[in-house]
Design an enzyme around this catalytic site. Structure first.
Site, PDB file in Angstrom:
ATOM      1  N   MET A  90       0.840  -1.194   0.000  1.00 28.64           N
ATOM      2  CA  MET A  90       0.000   0.000   0.000  1.00 28.64           C
ATOM      3  C   MET A  90       0.880   1.251   0.000  1.00 28.64           C
ATOM      4  O   MET A  90       2.053   1.199   0.378  1.00 28.64           O
ATOM      5  CB  MET A  90      -0.929   0.004   1.212  1.00 28.64           C
ATOM      6  CG  MET A  90      -1.900  -1.176   1.239  1.00 28.64           C
ATOM      7  SD  MET A  90      -2.912  -1.344  -0.225  1.00 28.64           S
ATOM      8  CE  MET A  90      -4.011   0.033  -0.008  1.00 28.64           C
ATOM      9  N   CYS A  91       0.282   2.365  -0.380  1.00 28.19           N
ATOM     10  CA  CYS A  91       0.936   3.668  -0.424  1.00 28.19           C
ATOM     11  C   CYS A  91       1.658   3.929   0.897  1.00 28.19           C
ATOM     12  O   CYS A  91       1.101   3.669   1.950  1.00 28.19           O
ATOM     13  CB  CYS A  91      -0.120   4.741  -0.675  1.00 28.19           C
ATOM     14  SG  CYS A  91       0.551   6.398  -0.751  1.00 28.19           S
ATOM     15  N   PRO A  92       2.880   4.390   0.842  1.00 23.66           N
ATOM     16  CA  PRO A  92       3.681   4.841  -0.304  1.00 23.66           C
ATOM     17  C   PRO A  92       4.657   3.792  -0.814  1.00 23.66           C
ATOM     18  O   PRO A  92       5.544   4.105  -1.597  1.00 23.66           O
ATOM     19  CB  PRO A  92       4.438   6.023   0.276  1.00 23.66           C
ATOM     20  CG  PRO A  92       4.766   5.576   1.675  1.00 23.66           C
ATOM     21  CD  PRO A  92       3.528   4.784   2.108  1.00 23.66           C
ATOM     22  N   ASP A 136      -2.333  -1.498  -5.476  1.00 23.37           N
ATOM     23  CA  ASP A 136      -2.893  -0.347  -4.763  1.00 23.37           C
ATOM     24  C   ASP A 136      -3.480   0.635  -5.783  1.00 23.37           C
ATOM     25  O   ASP A 136      -2.741   1.177  -6.614  1.00 23.37           O
ATOM     26  CB  ASP A 136      -1.799   0.330  -3.941  1.00 23.37           C
ATOM     27  CG  ASP A 136      -2.274   1.568  -3.201  1.00 23.37           C
ATOM     28  OD1 ASP A 136      -3.503   1.819  -3.157  1.00 23.37           O
ATOM     29  OD2 ASP A 136      -1.415   2.290  -2.654  1.00 23.37           O
ATOM     30  N   ASP A 168      -0.036   8.167  -7.742  1.00 22.79           N
ATOM     31  CA  ASP A 168       1.289   8.246  -7.127  1.00 22.79           C
ATOM     32  C   ASP A 168       2.401   8.053  -8.150  1.00 22.79           C
ATOM     33  O   ASP A 168       3.401   8.771  -8.130  1.00 22.79           O
ATOM     34  CB  ASP A 168       1.440   7.195  -6.023  1.00 22.79           C
ATOM     35  CG  ASP A 168       0.560   7.460  -4.821  1.00 22.79           C
ATOM     36  OD1 ASP A 168       0.043   8.590  -4.694  1.00 22.79           O
ATOM     37  OD2 ASP A 168       0.384   6.532  -4.003  1.00 22.79           O
TER      38      ASP A 168
END
Length: 83
Positions: free
Chosen positions: A19-21, A46, A52
Site C-alpha cells: 500500500m501507499c507509499p 494499490d 502516485d
C-alpha cells in the site's frame, strides 16, 4: 491512461500487495538497478498507485512510458531518465 503495445523492459518490480507509499518507494529503489534509458516494469495492486506513479515520474524526471490495468493489477513502464 496510456496503454502499452509491447512488454519490453529491463527490470521488473513486483509491488503487488503493498500500500501507499511503498510501491513508489520500491520503484525509486529499483530504478537504481536500471541503466539510463532502461525500462522498469512495476506491478502494483494499490489503486492509489495510479496517481502516485504519475506524480513520482513528474517529480523525478523519469518518464512514465505507459500504464495499463489487468484485472486488479496496475502495470507501469517507467523509463529511467539521466540523473
Amino acid at each position: 491512461m496510456p496503454t502499452s503495445s509491447s512488454d519490453e523492459f529491463d527490470v521488473i518490480l513486483d509491488a503487488r500487495g503493498l500500500m501507499c507509499p511503498m510501491p513508489v518507494l520500491k520503484t525509486k529503489k529499483a530504478l537504481r538497478d536500471v541503466a539510463t534509458g532502461g525500462i522498469l516494469k512495476v506491478l502494483a495492486t494499490d489503486p492509489g498507485s495510479v496517481a502516485d506513479m504519475k506524480s513520482f515520474c513528474e517529480m523525478t524526471g523519469n518518464h512514465l512510458r505507459s500504464s495499463e490495468q489487468e484485472d486488479d493489477v496496475f502495470i507501469y513502464y517507467v523509463e529511467k531518465s539521466p540523473a
